[in-house]
Design an enzyme around this catalytic site. Sequence first.
Site, PDB file in Angstrom:
ATOM      1  N   ALA A  17      55.867  -5.062 -37.536  1.00 14.43           N
ATOM      2  CA  ALA A  17      56.224  -4.128 -36.431  1.00 14.43           C
ATOM      3  C   ALA A  17      57.507  -3.401 -36.854  1.00 14.43           C
ATOM      4  O   ALA A  17      58.053  -3.072 -35.926  1.00 14.43           O
ATOM      5  CB  ALA A  17      56.221  -4.654 -35.225  1.00 14.43           C
ATOM      6  N   GLY A  19      57.928  -0.825 -39.022  1.00 11.04           N
ATOM      7  CA  GLY A  19      57.773   0.614 -39.470  1.00 11.04           C
ATOM      8  C   GLY A  19      58.069   1.407 -38.146  1.00 11.04           C
ATOM      9  O   GLY A  19      57.863   0.929 -37.066  1.00 11.04           O
ATOM     10  N   ARG A  23      55.201   9.311 -37.877  1.00 12.81           N
ATOM     11  CA  ARG A  23      54.155  10.594 -37.593  1.00 12.81           C
ATOM     12  C   ARG A  23      53.830  10.593 -36.069  1.00 12.81           C
ATOM     13  O   ARG A  23      53.201  11.309 -35.684  1.00 12.81           O
ATOM     14  CB  ARG A  23      53.032  10.243 -38.186  1.00 12.81           C
ATOM     15  CG  ARG A  23      53.087  10.566 -39.904  1.00 12.81           C
ATOM     16  CD  ARG A  23      51.699  10.409 -40.409  1.00 12.81           C
ATOM     17  NE  ARG A  23      51.532   9.199 -40.932  1.00 12.81           N
ATOM     18  CZ  ARG A  23      50.484   8.735 -41.469  1.00 12.81           C
ATOM     19  NH1 ARG A  23      49.543   9.225 -41.605  1.00 12.81           N
ATOM     20  NH2 ARG A  23      50.646   7.161 -41.935  1.00 12.81           N
ATOM     21  N   ASP A 117      49.727  -2.417 -35.173  1.00 10.39           N
ATOM     22  CA  ASP A 117      49.375  -1.319 -34.589  1.00 10.39           C
ATOM     23  C   ASP A 117      47.781  -1.162 -34.624  1.00 10.39           C
ATOM     24  O   ASP A 117      47.197  -0.232 -34.757  1.00 10.39           O
ATOM     25  CB  ASP A 117      49.820  -0.160 -35.522  1.00 10.39           C
ATOM     26  CG  ASP A 117      49.229  -0.120 -36.777  1.00 10.39           C
ATOM     27  OD1 ASP A 117      48.777  -1.007 -37.349  1.00 10.39           O
ATOM     28  OD2 ASP A 117      49.624   0.970 -37.597  1.00 10.39           O
ATOM     29  N   LYS A 365      53.329   3.764   2.595  1.00  9.01           N
ATOM     30  CA  LYS A 365      54.333   3.209   1.565  1.00  9.01           C
ATOM     31  C   LYS A 365      54.951   1.908   2.319  1.00  9.01           C
ATOM     32  O   LYS A 365      55.330   2.234   3.608  1.00  9.01           O
ATOM     33  CB  LYS A 365      55.359   4.129   1.537  1.00  9.01           C
ATOM     34  CG  LYS A 365      56.295   3.472   0.367  1.00  9.01           C
ATOM     35  CD  LYS A 365      57.819   4.038   0.438  1.00  9.01           C
ATOM     36  CE  LYS A 365      58.471   3.465   1.636  1.00  9.01           C
ATOM     37  NZ  LYS A 365      60.008   3.865   1.776  1.00  9.01           N
ATOM     38  N   ALA A 394      46.215  11.447  15.137  1.00  7.56           N
ATOM     39  CA  ALA A 394      46.213  12.765  13.887  1.00  7.56           C
ATOM     40  C   ALA A 394      47.615  12.951  13.783  1.00  7.56           C
ATOM     41  O   ALA A 394      48.362  13.467  14.791  1.00  7.56           O
ATOM     42  CB  ALA A 394      45.211  13.790  14.257  1.00  7.56           C
ATOM     43  N   ASN A 400      60.995   7.158   8.794  1.00 10.16           N
ATOM     44  CA  ASN A 400      61.914   5.793   8.410  1.00 10.16           C
ATOM     45  C   ASN A 400      63.004   6.057   7.890  1.00 10.16           C
ATOM     46  O   ASN A 400      63.920   5.137   7.465  1.00 10.16           O
ATOM     47  CB  ASN A 400      60.810   5.231   7.234  1.00 10.16           C
ATOM     48  CG  ASN A 400      60.680   6.109   6.155  1.00 10.16           C
ATOM     49  OD1 ASN A 400      60.561   7.275   6.229  1.00 10.16           O
ATOM     50  ND2 ASN A 400      60.480   5.569   4.977  1.00 10.16           N
ATOM     51  N   SER A 419      47.998  11.924  19.407  1.00 10.26           N
ATOM     52  CA  SER A 419      48.127  12.861  18.283  1.00 10.26           C
ATOM     53  C   SER A 419      49.703  13.447  18.084  1.00 10.26           C
ATOM     54  O   SER A 419      50.377  13.618  19.078  1.00 10.26           O
ATOM     55  CB  SER A 419      47.272  14.116  18.290  1.00 10.26           C
ATOM     56  OG  SER A 419      46.106  13.744  18.224  1.00 10.26           O
TER      57      SER A 419
END
Length: 505
Positions: A17, A19, A23, A117, A365, A394, A400, A419
């Site tokens: 590995a 090389g 390209r 590769d 999150k 809703a 936060n 809501s």
Amino acid sequence: MTEPAEQTRPVAVVVLAAGAGTRMKSKTMKVLHPVCGRSMIGHVLTAALHVEPAHLVAVVGSSREQVGEHILEQVPNALLAVQETQEGTGHAVRVALDALREAAGTTDGVVVVMSGDTPLMQGETLSGLVEEHLSTDRAVTVLTAEVADPFGYGRVLRDDSGAVTAIVEEKDASPEQAAVQEINSGIFAFDGAFLADALPRITNDNAKGEYYLTDVVAIARSEGHAVGAHRIDDVMQTEGANDRVQLAGLARELNARTLRRWMVEGVTISDPSSTWIDADVVLAPDVTVLPGVQLLGATVVAEDAVIGPDCTLKDVEVGAGAQVVRTHGELAVIGAGATVGPFSYLRPGTELGAGGKIGGFVETKNAQIGDGAKVPHLSYVGDAEIGEGTNIGAGTIFANYDGVEKHRTTIGRQVRSASNNTFVAPVEVGDGATTGAGTVVRRDVAPGALAVSGGPQREIEGWTLRKRPGTPMAEAAEAALRRRASSHTDGPRFVGDDDEGAQSE
Ligand code: UD1
Ligand code: CA
């Protein structure tokens, strides 16, 4: 499983590995480019480990930090051999054997050489190569394949008896030799003692001015050692990527193989042409994958779950029977029987309990949402814990971030928040509490309490007519008031406490 007998275990697999892979036109080294969720060299290392070598030697070059560290992440005890200048594959293997000798004290045994590769190479293929090599007592066994277009590859030359005599590179081949369609895959099994003895004797007297590993074949023959080929039909396993066009081609092929494997295992994939599943993803039988789905990284899906259409899930755990529609998720857990989407965004740390719901246009999150709890519509839930059976109304925002620091919100069990609430963290809402529509919850709410913020609704009658005379608004208001006065049916309407808890379902 029985341990492989000690003599069938290669002393080393050498992975080349060094090389740069110019390209690729990339600041990232070629072998680090990803294919189906792993780097190219990651796939190669996985195949290499399958033959359980005593040592894994990786030859790295100019950007050895980048590649070397990546290799050590997957194979912590790999030996890194640094090839300062790329003088050819023969030189690279010599550098590798020096490192092996230093670490193991010997190069005796089977030495497998492969390049970094070829991401489709399978461990079973390497085992087959090693087994044939050992059963025939050869100095060299080269893995070969018959290809339609051999351009660029080394050609495998055989004598009249069919025995392999030499490998000649494209640039050094006569027209007759160039017509040979059996190519050198670049993968070999060697007798290590022979290889160590032969490598110092190859020269760089050739078209590229490089030390060719392939010249070892002719040396073996000239010294009376047995040389042979292990030919495989599955050419794609030997193919490397030199540019991004080839990279995409290999990725498509590897993906097609992965999908086929899962379909054979009992997974329904309704549109394989629009489905991408990374190599490390795990699916249970009777999972259904609908069109336009990407399952990436370490994603795991349990039985009877339905994913799609149009989902991207990376490192997501999906429970049995869950349904996930048009969702982008990362590092999240979706419980058994839960429903997610359409148009949901699950960011890292989202954990949705069994039977829970994250609905349309909801972003989450670092949020633990309990069993049976629901966040059905148009909300942001960040840094929060929501107890089981709770319903979030809703358009609710978990605020936060105070501009400097992030804070947590804790909502108890069986809460009904109405809501358009804002939970200003840090704040805690007790079990069984209710909040009124539009409430901004800034202080903790006791269990069972109703929290309502803002004063009672005030109404200033005739405001539009006085402040916006002559506008379409005023005309509409005037007409309505006239109708009302003539019918005398409706009195003025007041909003009372009863409406404050208005829920959305
Ligand atoms: C090589 C073979 C060719 C074979 C082909 C298969 C030789 C001389 N030729 O050609 O017969 O058909 O692979 O793909 O072996 N490398 C180093 N250090 C070096 C040179 C190369 O580590 O000094 C590594 C490269 O990073 C690569 C591998 O060795 O992983 C093969 O080198 P490459 O230059 O691609 O060889 P090819 O010309 O393709
Ligand atoms: Ca190559």
